[in-house]
Design a protein around this motif. Structure first.
Motif, PDB file in Angstrom:
ATOM      1  N   UNK B  36      -7.741  -1.345   8.539  1.00 20.84           N
ATOM      2  CA  UNK B  36      -6.386  -0.900   8.210  1.00 20.84           C
ATOM      3  C   UNK B  36      -5.880  -1.716   7.029  1.00 20.84           C
ATOM      4  N   UNK B  37      -5.209  -1.059   6.100  1.00 25.54           N
ATOM      5  CA  UNK B  37      -4.587  -1.782   4.989  1.00 25.54           C
ATOM      6  C   UNK B  37      -3.294  -1.079   4.597  1.00 25.54           C
ATOM      7  N   UNK B  38      -2.315  -1.830   4.084  1.00 30.14           N
ATOM      8  CA  UNK B  38      -1.056  -1.196   3.677  1.00 30.14           C
ATOM      9  C   UNK B  38      -1.314  -0.192   2.551  1.00 30.14           C
ATOM     10  N   UNK B  39      -0.530   0.880   2.546  1.00 29.38           N
ATOM     11  CA  UNK B  39      -0.710   1.907   1.507  1.00 29.38           C
ATOM     12  C   UNK B  39      -0.552   1.303   0.121  1.00 29.38           C
ATOM     13  N   UNK B  40       0.359   0.342  -0.019  1.00 26.32           N
ATOM     14  CA  UNK B  40       0.588  -0.277  -1.331  1.00 26.32           C
ATOM     15  C   UNK B  40      -0.603  -1.085  -1.800  1.00 26.32           C
ATOM     16  N   UNK B  41      -1.252  -1.757  -0.866  1.00 26.97           N
ATOM     17  CA  UNK B  41      -2.457  -2.547  -1.179  1.00 26.97           C
ATOM     18  C   UNK B  41      -3.536  -1.604  -1.702  1.00 26.97           C
ATOM     19  N   UNK B  42      -3.708  -0.497  -0.996  1.00 31.10           N
ATOM     20  CA  UNK B  42      -4.733   0.474  -1.382  1.00 31.10           C
ATOM     21  C   UNK B  42      -4.443   1.034  -2.782  1.00 31.10           C
ATOM     22  N   UNK B  43      -3.208   1.459  -2.986  1.00 32.10           N
ATOM     23  CA  UNK B  43      -2.857   2.085  -4.275  1.00 32.10           C
ATOM     24  C   UNK B  43      -2.952   1.097  -5.434  1.00 32.10           C
ATOM     25  N   UNK B  44      -2.484  -0.129  -5.196  1.00 28.97           N
ATOM     26  CA  UNK B  44      -2.537  -1.136  -6.261  1.00 28.97           C
ATOM     27  C   UNK B  44      -3.983  -1.431  -6.627  1.00 28.97           C
ATOM     28  N   UNK B  45      -4.819  -1.554  -5.601  1.00 29.81           N
ATOM     29  CA  UNK B  45      -6.230  -1.860  -5.855  1.00 29.81           C
ATOM     30  C   UNK B  45      -6.940  -0.724  -6.588  1.00 29.81           C
ATOM     31  N   UNK B  46      -6.641   0.513  -6.224  1.00 29.41           N
ATOM     32  CA  UNK B  46      -7.265   1.645  -6.926  1.00 29.41           C
ATOM     33  C   UNK B  46      -6.935   1.547  -8.409  1.00 29.41           C
ATOM     34  N   UNK B  47      -5.660   1.253  -8.699  1.00 23.68           N
ATOM     35  CA  UNK B  47      -5.243   1.161 -10.099  1.00 23.68           C
ATOM     36  C   UNK B  47      -5.921  -0.022 -10.795  1.00 23.68           C
ATOM     37  N   UNK B  48      -5.966  -1.151 -10.091  1.00 23.10           N
ATOM     38  CA  UNK B  48      -6.522  -2.359 -10.704  1.00 23.10           C
ATOM     39  C   UNK B  48      -8.035  -2.242 -10.915  1.00 23.10           C
ATOM     40  N   UNK B  49      -8.746  -1.840  -9.868  1.00 19.65           N
ATOM     41  CA  UNK B  49     -10.211  -1.741  -9.988  1.00 19.65           C
ATOM     42  C   UNK B  49     -10.568  -0.612 -10.948  1.00 19.65           C
ATOM     43  N   UNK B  50      -9.809   0.479 -10.876  1.00 18.53           N
ATOM     44  CA  UNK B  50     -10.047   1.611 -11.776  1.00 18.53           C
ATOM     45  C   UNK B  50      -9.883   1.183 -13.229  1.00 18.53           C
ATOM     46  N   UNK B  51      -8.807   0.460 -13.506  1.00 18.48           N
ATOM     47  CA  UNK B  51      -8.565   0.029 -14.878  1.00 18.48           C
ATOM     48  C   UNK B  51      -9.652  -0.949 -15.337  1.00 18.48           C
TER      49      UNK B  51
END
Lengths: 94, 325
Positions: B36-51
């Motif tokens: 389980x992870x907070x939605x914000x953690x998931x979204x921030x990481x997608x943006x960070x790792x994606x970038x």
């Protein structure tokens, strides 16, 4: 949008005598293609002597929610470890 | 850095779950894809790792520019190997991002339509062979500063891809410094090229770390989540302190008249880059911004038939195999 290539998990035997270890994943259309890509992506510096590829969709993983039922039963069985038993020093190495 | 100005996403999850999650991170536990992870953690990481992944991929372009014009066959082979590594780094990172529930095609499309960014540094041109030296020495050097601590980041797949990347990145920096040594010890014209490359890449390299912490409002949450390990200023200072003696060794001059050793803080004082230029580049107005995305778009469009043909071929082979059984 076209369909994406399936995801494969890649396992590499680092040296003779060691077991294969998960190193990452990649996309490929079939097994031969996955091996070819794994060679390019994960063994550019002689990191392995053997490659396994497995379709990610075929892997069954335990759920983090099952942690207690899977691992807690081991908590009270410390006697499974050799250090549970006190052997007198006089006996020597055992 | 390779991921700049990543805004932490607000998160509106169950406070109890959030507390348990934070406790796991504080205890140094790794978060894995199925946890389980907070939605914000998931979204921030997608943006960070994606970038971060996009930066590796777009980062191939300024160097690819010199593959056909490398001065010797050996330099050409080395540069090819380096550019191939960058592709590999992009792939490790895309796979890490995909474990968070975003697809590879979505990530690519977000880069192409501008929803996702890549590092500002790759919007600058590589005009001479000495730029290959400067990019390896400074740009990869700056990247290492940021990537070494990220090996301890809280998200397991991201941390593991960083371990692989860091192992390879050191080759990149050293090959760059090797080019600079050769140029700096060469003819007068070669020395001038080396100095010119340093002049052009110094401030863009300092920009890689992102704006000053005083202006960076997004750091706090990312720091708490351990997806950002050090402040921008901290890493920039470390980079300058490491690089100045290397420039002295090369006999080159850092293009900053205010640069001076500060005994009290045990580091150099140095001039800030022009941040308005940084924000402009990030908006897509860098000298090569249009060219970079055009090159990615062309590669994506031109290889569409390969992606389709490989799938069709695999389906045909599978069908033949089933028929034979």
């Amino acid at each position: 949008m076209t369909k994406e290539w399936p995801l494969w998990e890649v396992f590499i035997r680092g040296q003779h005598g060691l077991s294969h270890r998960h190193v990452g994943s990649l996309h490929a259309t079939d097994a031969a293609h996955a091996i070819q890509n794994a060679r390019d992506v994960y063994t550019r510096r002689k990191e392995g002597v053997s490659i396994w590829v497995v379709p990610a969709a075929d892997i069954t993983a335990s759920s983090p929610d099952d942690k207690e039922s899977l691992y807690d039963p081991a908590d009270d069985k410390v006697y499974r470890h050799p250090t549970f038993f006190d052997i007198p020093d006089d006996v020597g190495a055992m | 850095m390779y991921a700049q100005m990543i805004k932490s996403e607000a998160t509106q999850d169950d406070p109890e779950k959030l507390a348990t999650f934070q406790a796991r991170i504080d205890a140094g536990e790794k978060i894995e894809p199925k946890d389980w992870m907070p939605a914000g953690y998931r979204k921030t990481l997608i943006r960070q790792i994606g970038q971060h992944a996009h930066s590796e991929i777009v980062g191939q372009l300024p160097e690819g520019n010199w593959i056909t014009r490398a001065p010797t066959l050996e330099r050409k082979a080395i540069l090819l190997a380096k550019v191939q590594d960058e592709a590999g780094h992009g792939l490790y990172l895309y796979c890490a991002a995909e474990t968070l529930g975003v697809s590879r095609d979505e990530l690519t499309e977000m880069l192409l339509d501008g929803r996702m960014k890549y590092s500002s540094i790759f919007a600058y041109p590589t005009l001479t062979w000495a730029d290959m030296g400067a990019v390896g020495w400074l740009v990869d050097g700056a990247a290492i500063m940021n990537q070494v601590p990220l090996q301890r980041t809280s998200y397991g797949p991201y941390a593991r891809s960083m371990v692989r990347i860091c192992k390879e990145e050191s080759f990149h920096q050293r090959q760059g410094f090797d080019i600079m040594m050769k140029m700096a010890n060469g003819t007068e014209a070669q020395k001038r090229m080396a100095q010119d490359a340093l002049n052009r890449f110094w401030y863009p390299s300092l920009m890689m770390f992102g704006p000053s912490d005083k202006e960076s409002v997004h750091s706090e949450q990312s720091m708490a989540w351990k997806i950002k390990m050090n402040s921008n200023d901290e890493l920039r200072q470390k980079f300058v302190d490491q690089t100045v003696p290397q420039a002295e060794y090369l006999g080159l001059t850092i293009p900053d008249e205010t640069l001076a050793w500060n005994e009290e803080k045990g580091g150099y004082d140095f001039a800030e880059p022009d941040w308005s230029e940084f924000f402009d580049v990030l908006k897509g107005n860098g000298p090569c911004s249009v060219e970079r995305i055009e090159a990615r778009q062309k590669a994506w469009d031109d290889s569409a038939w390969v992606r389709e043909a490989r799938l069709a071929h695999a389906a045909k082979k599978q069908a033949a195999k089933v028929a034979a059984e």
